[in-house]
Design a protein around this motif. Structure first.
Motif, PDB file in Angstrom:
ATOM      1  N   ALA A 100       0.839  -1.209   0.000  1.00 39.25           N
ATOM      2  CA  ALA A 100       0.000   0.000   0.000  1.00 39.25           C
ATOM      3  C   ALA A 100       0.873   1.258   0.000  1.00 39.25           C
ATOM      4  N   LYS A 101       1.922   1.274   0.809  1.00 36.33           N
ATOM      5  CA  LYS A 101       2.830   2.424   0.855  1.00 36.33           C
ATOM      6  C   LYS A 101       3.528   2.608  -0.486  1.00 36.33           C
ATOM      7  N   GLU A 102       4.077   1.535  -1.025  1.00 36.17           N
ATOM      8  CA  GLU A 102       4.810   1.628  -2.292  1.00 36.17           C
ATOM      9  C   GLU A 102       3.895   2.084  -3.431  1.00 36.17           C
ATOM     10  N   GLU A 103       2.680   1.566  -3.498  1.00 33.49           N
ATOM     11  CA  GLU A 103       1.765   1.940  -4.586  1.00 33.49           C
ATOM     12  C   GLU A 103       1.287   3.385  -4.436  1.00 33.49           C
ATOM     13  N   THR A 104       1.137   3.849  -3.209  1.00 37.42           N
ATOM     14  CA  THR A 104       0.757   5.249  -2.970  1.00 37.42           C
ATOM     15  C   THR A 104       1.884   6.176  -3.417  1.00 37.42           C
ATOM     16  N   ASP A 105       3.098   5.853  -3.012  1.00 30.91           N
ATOM     17  CA  ASP A 105       4.255   6.668  -3.418  1.00 30.91           C
ATOM     18  C   ASP A 105       4.464   6.586  -4.936  1.00 30.91           C
ATOM     19  N   ARG A 106       4.266   5.423  -5.519  1.00 24.99           N
ATOM     20  CA  ARG A 106       4.423   5.255  -6.972  1.00 24.99           C
ATOM     21  C   ARG A 106       3.396   6.094  -7.725  1.00 24.99           C
ATOM     22  N   MET A 107       2.176   6.175  -7.193  1.00 27.22           N
ATOM     23  CA  MET A 107       1.156   6.996  -7.840  1.00 27.22           C
ATOM     24  C   MET A 107       1.570   8.465  -7.825  1.00 27.22           C
ATOM     25  N   ALA A 108       2.124   8.929  -6.711  1.00 25.25           N
ATOM     26  CA  ALA A 108       2.577  10.327  -6.644  1.00 25.25           C
ATOM     27  C   ALA A 108       3.680  10.577  -7.673  1.00 25.25           C
ATOM     28  N   ARG A 109       4.638   9.660  -7.768  1.00 24.69           N
ATOM     29  CA  ARG A 109       5.713   9.813  -8.758  1.00 24.69           C
ATOM     30  C   ARG A 109       5.163   9.787 -10.185  1.00 24.69           C
ATOM     31  N   SER A 110       4.191   8.930 -10.437  1.00 20.14           N
ATOM     32  CA  SER A 110       3.584   8.837 -11.775  1.00 20.14           C
ATOM     33  C   SER A 110       2.860  10.122 -12.141  1.00 20.14           C
ATOM     34  N   MET A 111       2.167  10.708 -11.198  1.00 15.26           N
ATOM     35  CA  MET A 111       1.468  11.969 -11.457  1.00 15.26           C
ATOM     36  C   MET A 111       2.461  13.035 -11.914  1.00 15.26           C
ATOM     37  N   ILE A 112       3.592  13.101 -11.227  1.00 12.95           N
ATOM     38  CA  ILE A 112       4.623  14.072 -11.602  1.00 12.95           C
ATOM     39  C   ILE A 112       5.137  13.774 -13.008  1.00 12.95           C
ATOM     40  N   SER A 113       5.409  12.507 -13.299  1.00 13.60           N
ATOM     41  CA  SER A 113       5.952  12.156 -14.621  1.00 13.60           C
ATOM     42  C   SER A 113       4.941  12.385 -15.743  1.00 13.60           C
ATOM     43  N   TYR A 114       3.639  12.365 -15.415  1.00 11.86           N
ATOM     44  CA  TYR A 114       2.604  12.621 -16.429  1.00 11.86           C
ATOM     45  C   TYR A 114       2.151  14.079 -16.449  1.00 11.86           C
ATOM     46  N   GLY A 115       2.920  14.966 -15.802  1.00 15.19           N
ATOM     47  CA  GLY A 115       2.672  16.394 -15.931  1.00 15.19           C
ATOM     48  C   GLY A 115       1.811  17.043 -14.875  1.00 15.19           C
ATOM     49  N   TRP A 116       1.427  16.314 -13.833  1.00 15.72           N
ATOM     50  CA  TRP A 116       0.677  16.943 -12.760  1.00 15.72           C
ATOM     51  C   TRP A 116       1.635  17.843 -12.002  1.00 15.72           C
ATOM     52  N   LYS A 117       1.221  19.050 -11.733  1.00 16.13           N
ATOM     53  CA  LYS A 117       2.070  20.023 -11.052  1.00 16.13           C
ATOM     54  C   LYS A 117       1.807  20.004  -9.545  1.00 16.13           C
ATOM     55  N   ASP A 118       2.806  20.429  -8.814  1.00 22.41           N
ATOM     56  CA  ASP A 118       2.652  20.662  -7.383  1.00 22.41           C
ATOM     57  C   ASP A 118       2.130  19.453  -6.604  1.00 22.41           C
ATOM     58  N   VAL A 119       2.684  18.281  -6.854  1.00 25.91           N
ATOM     59  CA  VAL A 119       2.374  17.126  -6.014  1.00 25.91           C
ATOM     60  C   VAL A 119       3.162  17.323  -4.722  1.00 25.91           C
ATOM     61  N   LYS A 120       2.425  17.505  -3.630  1.00 21.88           N
ATOM     62  CA  LYS A 120       3.052  17.819  -2.345  1.00 21.88           C
ATOM     63  C   LYS A 120       2.599  16.809  -1.305  1.00 21.88           C
ATOM     64  N   ILE A 121       3.276  16.830  -0.182  1.00 16.32           N
ATOM     65  CA  ILE A 121       2.923  15.929   0.913  1.00 16.32           C
ATOM     66  C   ILE A 121       2.925  16.721   2.213  1.00 16.32           C
ATOM     67  N   LYS A 122       1.980  16.392   3.092  1.00 14.16           N
ATOM     68  CA  LYS A 122       1.956  17.007   4.417  1.00 14.16           C
ATOM     69  C   LYS A 122       1.507  15.971   5.429  1.00 14.16           C
ATOM     70  N   SER A 123       1.866  16.202   6.677  1.00 11.04           N
ATOM     71  CA  SER A 123       1.493  15.289   7.748  1.00 11.04           C
ATOM     72  C   SER A 123       0.181  15.760   8.368  1.00 11.04           C
ATOM     73  N   ILE A 124      -0.774  14.851   8.420  1.00  6.79           N
ATOM     74  CA  ILE A 124      -2.054  15.113   9.076  1.00  6.79           C
ATOM     75  C   ILE A 124      -2.296  13.955  10.037  1.00  6.79           C
ATOM     76  N   ASP A 125      -2.237  14.246  11.317  1.00 10.71           N
ATOM     77  CA  ASP A 125      -2.475  13.233  12.354  1.00 10.71           C
ATOM     78  C   ASP A 125      -1.605  11.994  12.126  1.00 10.71           C
ATOM     79  N   SER A 126      -0.343  12.193  11.884  1.00 14.03           N
ATOM     80  CA  SER A 126       0.680  11.164  11.650  1.00 14.03           C
ATOM     81  C   SER A 126       0.506  10.400  10.328  1.00 14.03           C
ATOM     82  N   LEU A 127      -0.349  10.873   9.453  1.00 12.23           N
ATOM     83  CA  LEU A 127      -0.485  10.302   8.106  1.00 12.23           C
ATOM     84  C   LEU A 127       0.284  11.182   7.125  1.00 12.23           C
TER      85      LEU A 127
END
Length: 172
Positions: A100-127
């Motif tokens: 689940a972690k790897e596929e979530t991170d892979r999706m974020a990387r894929s979004m960037i490679s397919y031109g999605w801008k400003d893929v960011k990450i923040k901590s919300i309640d330890s998530l």
């Protein structure tokens, strides 16, 4: 006869209580059961699940979809005022939390490679919650993993504080 009926009822109840661990896991990891039925006054409505949901996702995505155990698309709505705030929710169940972690991170990387801008990450309640604005859209999407599943949400008519509260409540 009455005694036999009582014995049969006791055996049935005992069988339910003695559910095998793998059967419990299947119920727990069913994509439609990962999130609560009500959150912040919004009621969950399941739109697609299982193969129907997976086929829909495949038509929407460019990248490869891997390791999915179950998937569901739901809406959280105010049933008395469906035009007020609402949230579209995707839940994808994976074989384990590492996948689940790897596929979530892979999706974020894929979004960037397919031109999605400003893929960011923040901590919300330890998530670790990714957030992104899709190309040509004026809305923010959020996604994260927890245990063996990924949750992807598209909130509508909600403040940042309500979105944060929703993420916490839908996950815990």
């Amino acid at each position: 006869m009455k005694k036999l009926a009582v014995i049969l009822l006791a055996l049935i109840l005992l069988g339910c209580a003695e559910q095998k661990p793998e059967e419990k896991a299947k119920v727990r990891l069913n994509a439609t059961n990962v999130t609560p039925n009500r959150v912040m006054g919004l009621t969950k409505i399941v739109c697609l699940s299982g193969e129907d949901a997976l086929n829909f996702v495949k038509r929407m995505h460019i990248g490869e979809i891997r390791f999915v155990s179950d998937i569901a698309m739901m809406h959280y709505l105010n049933l008395t005022n469906p035009h007020s705030k609402y949230v579209t929710v995707w839940v994808t169940v994976y074989p384990n939390s590492s996948v689940a972690k790897e596929e979530t991170d892979r999706m974020a990387r894929s979004m960037i490679s397919y031109g999605w801008k400003d893929v960011k990450i923040k901590s919300i309640d330890s998530l670790n919650v990714y957030y992104v604005t899709p190309p040509g859209k004026n809305e923010t999407h959020y996604f994260w993993y927890n245990d063996s599943y990924m949750i992807y949400i598209i909130p509508h008519n909600m403040t940042e504080n309500e979105i944060k509260e929703f993420i916490i409540k839908i996950t815990r």
